[in-house]
Design a protein around this motif. Structure first.
Motif, short mmCIF file in Angstrom:
data_model
loop_
_atom_site.label_atom_id
_atom_site.label_comp_id
_atom_site.label_asym_id
_atom_site.label_seq_id
_atom_site.Cartn_x
_atom_site.Cartn_y
_atom_site.Cartn_z
N GLU A 1 0.82 -1.09 0.15
CA GLU A 1 -0.17 -0.03 -0.01
C GLU A 1 0.74 1.31 -0.05
O GLU A 1 1.95 1.13 0.82
CB GLU A 1 -0.81 0.07 1.19
CG GLU A 1 -1.82 0.98 1.24
CD GLU A 1 -2.64 1.09 2.53
OE1 GLU A 1 -3.14 1.98 2.94
OE2 GLU A 1 -2.97 -0.02 2.98
N THR A 2 0.37 2.17 -0.86
CA THR A 2 1.57 3.40 -1.04
C THR A 2 0.36 4.48 -1.34
O THR A 2 -0.35 4.37 -1.94
CB THR A 2 2.51 3.43 -2.24
OG1 THR A 2 3.23 2.16 -2.17
CG2 THR A 2 3.32 4.54 -2.28
N GLN A 3 0.70 5.60 -0.43
CA GLN A 3 -0.04 6.87 -0.59
C GLN A 3 0.80 8.01 -0.55
O GLN A 3 1.88 8.02 -0.05
CB GLN A 3 -0.91 7.00 0.64
CG GLN A 3 -1.93 5.71 0.99
CD GLN A 3 -2.68 6.15 2.28
OE1 GLN A 3 -1.97 6.45 3.45
NE2 GLN A 3 -3.95 6.13 2.31
N GLN A 4 0.49 8.81 -1.50
CA GLN A 4 1.27 10.25 -1.63
C GLN A 4 0.39 11.32 -1.56
O GLN A 4 -0.69 11.48 -2.02
CB GLN A 4 1.71 10.26 -2.98
CG GLN A 4 2.75 11.35 -3.18
CD GLN A 4 3.49 11.51 -4.47
OE1 GLN A 4 3.73 10.61 -5.16
NE2 GLN A 4 4.17 12.39 -4.74
N PHE A 5 0.77 12.25 -0.57
CA PHE A 5 0.22 13.44 -0.19
C PHE A 5 0.78 14.69 -0.58
O PHE A 5 1.82 14.75 -0.45
CB PHE A 5 -0.14 13.41 1.35
CG PHE A 5 -1.29 12.36 1.87
CD1 PHE A 5 -2.51 12.67 2.03
CD2 PHE A 5 -0.58 11.03 2.22
CE1 PHE A 5 -3.28 11.55 2.46
CE2 PHE A 5 -1.34 10.19 2.70
CZ PHE A 5 -2.76 10.21 2.64
N ARG A 6 -0.09 15.78 -0.98
CA ARG A 6 0.70 17.05 -1.03
C ARG A 6 -0.17 17.95 -0.40
O ARG A 6 -1.41 18.27 -0.49
CB ARG A 6 0.67 17.61 -2.76
CG ARG A 6 1.29 18.67 -2.65
CD ARG A 6 1.31 19.21 -4.26
NE ARG A 6 1.35 18.51 -5.24
CZ ARG A 6 1.09 18.68 -6.38
NH1 ARG A 6 0.57 19.42 -6.84
NH2 ARG A 6 1.37 17.45 -7.22
N LEU B 1 -3.12 12.66 -3.09
CA LEU B 1 -2.89 12.72 -4.48
C LEU B 1 -2.94 11.31 -5.29
O LEU B 1 -3.64 11.23 -6.50
CB LEU B 1 -1.47 13.25 -4.85
CG LEU B 1 -1.14 14.64 -4.53
CD1 LEU B 1 0.17 14.74 -4.92
CD2 LEU B 1 -2.14 15.55 -5.23
N GLU B 2 -2.57 10.40 -4.62
CA GLU B 2 -2.28 9.04 -5.34
C GLU B 2 -2.51 7.88 -4.23
O GLU B 2 -1.72 7.89 -3.27
CB GLU B 2 -1.23 8.97 -6.08
CG GLU B 2 -1.08 7.26 -6.79
CD GLU B 2 0.41 7.69 -7.74
OE1 GLU B 2 0.75 6.60 -8.19
OE2 GLU B 2 0.58 8.67 -8.11
#
Length: 183
Positions: free
Chosen positions: A127-132, A137-138
């Motif tokens: 599981e990978t999460q990317q936040f800005r 974001l993704e």
């Protein structure tokens, strides 16, 4: 705690590549150091023990180049390895950077990843999460399973879209890859 420095180039993509390279170099060094410490947590099939551990890296920008679009960069990476060869391993990685443009605009990027390798042959979940700026974001969620005879690896993505992919038997999971490097 370790300190890492990163230099920018005139191209913003070069900064991202430098951060990416620094991230994975630090992760590999952390796992290698834990192995070197010799704390056996279980019997690896290869005989190499990996010790549960946590490593924290502070990151700062060494210098900028004209036209890079970055005036300041700071961050922190936390890498954690839990488990053992008998029960399986879980890797958690969190990489947060704060950048400031020459005009003072600040952006916070936050990458969170969790990887689980089961002691059962061939099972891997990720599981990978990317936040800005605290906005997601993704997100990528999926599983991978190795065929019983080990001839192929099937990855089933659940997010961002449902997708099934097949890879050859040379494809390794992260802990498998680390053990092969250390052998």
């Amino acid at each position: 705690m370790c300190k890492m420095t990163v230099q920018t180039s005139p191209r913003p993509l070069a900064l991202a590549a430098a951060l990416h390279a620094a991230f994975y170099a630090a992760m590999a060094a952390s796992t290698t150091l834990a192995y070197s410490a010799g704390f056996a947590t279980g019997a690896q099939a290869s005989g190499l023990p990996l010790a549960p551990h946590r490593a924290i890296y502070d990151i700062s920008l060494d210098r900028t180049a004209a036209g890079s679009g970055v005036a300041e960069l700071t961050g922190r990476m936390v890498y954690e390895l839990k488990g053992n060869a008998c029960k399986g391993y879980e890797q958690r990685i969190r990489f947060v950077t704060r950048t400031q443009s020459p005009k003072g605009k600040e952006t916070v990027m936050d990458l969170r990843s969790t990887y689980r390798e089961s002691q059962k042959p061939g099972q891997f979940d990720f599981e990978t999460q990317q936040f800005r700026d605290d906005r997601l974001l993704e997100e990528t969620i999926g599983t991978a399973r190795r065929a019983p005879k080990g001839n192929k690896l099937t990855v089933q993505l659940r997010k961002p879209l449902r997708k099934r992919m097949t890879f050859d038997k040379q494809t390794l999971y992260p802990i498998e890859h680390t053990v092969r490097i250390l052998e």
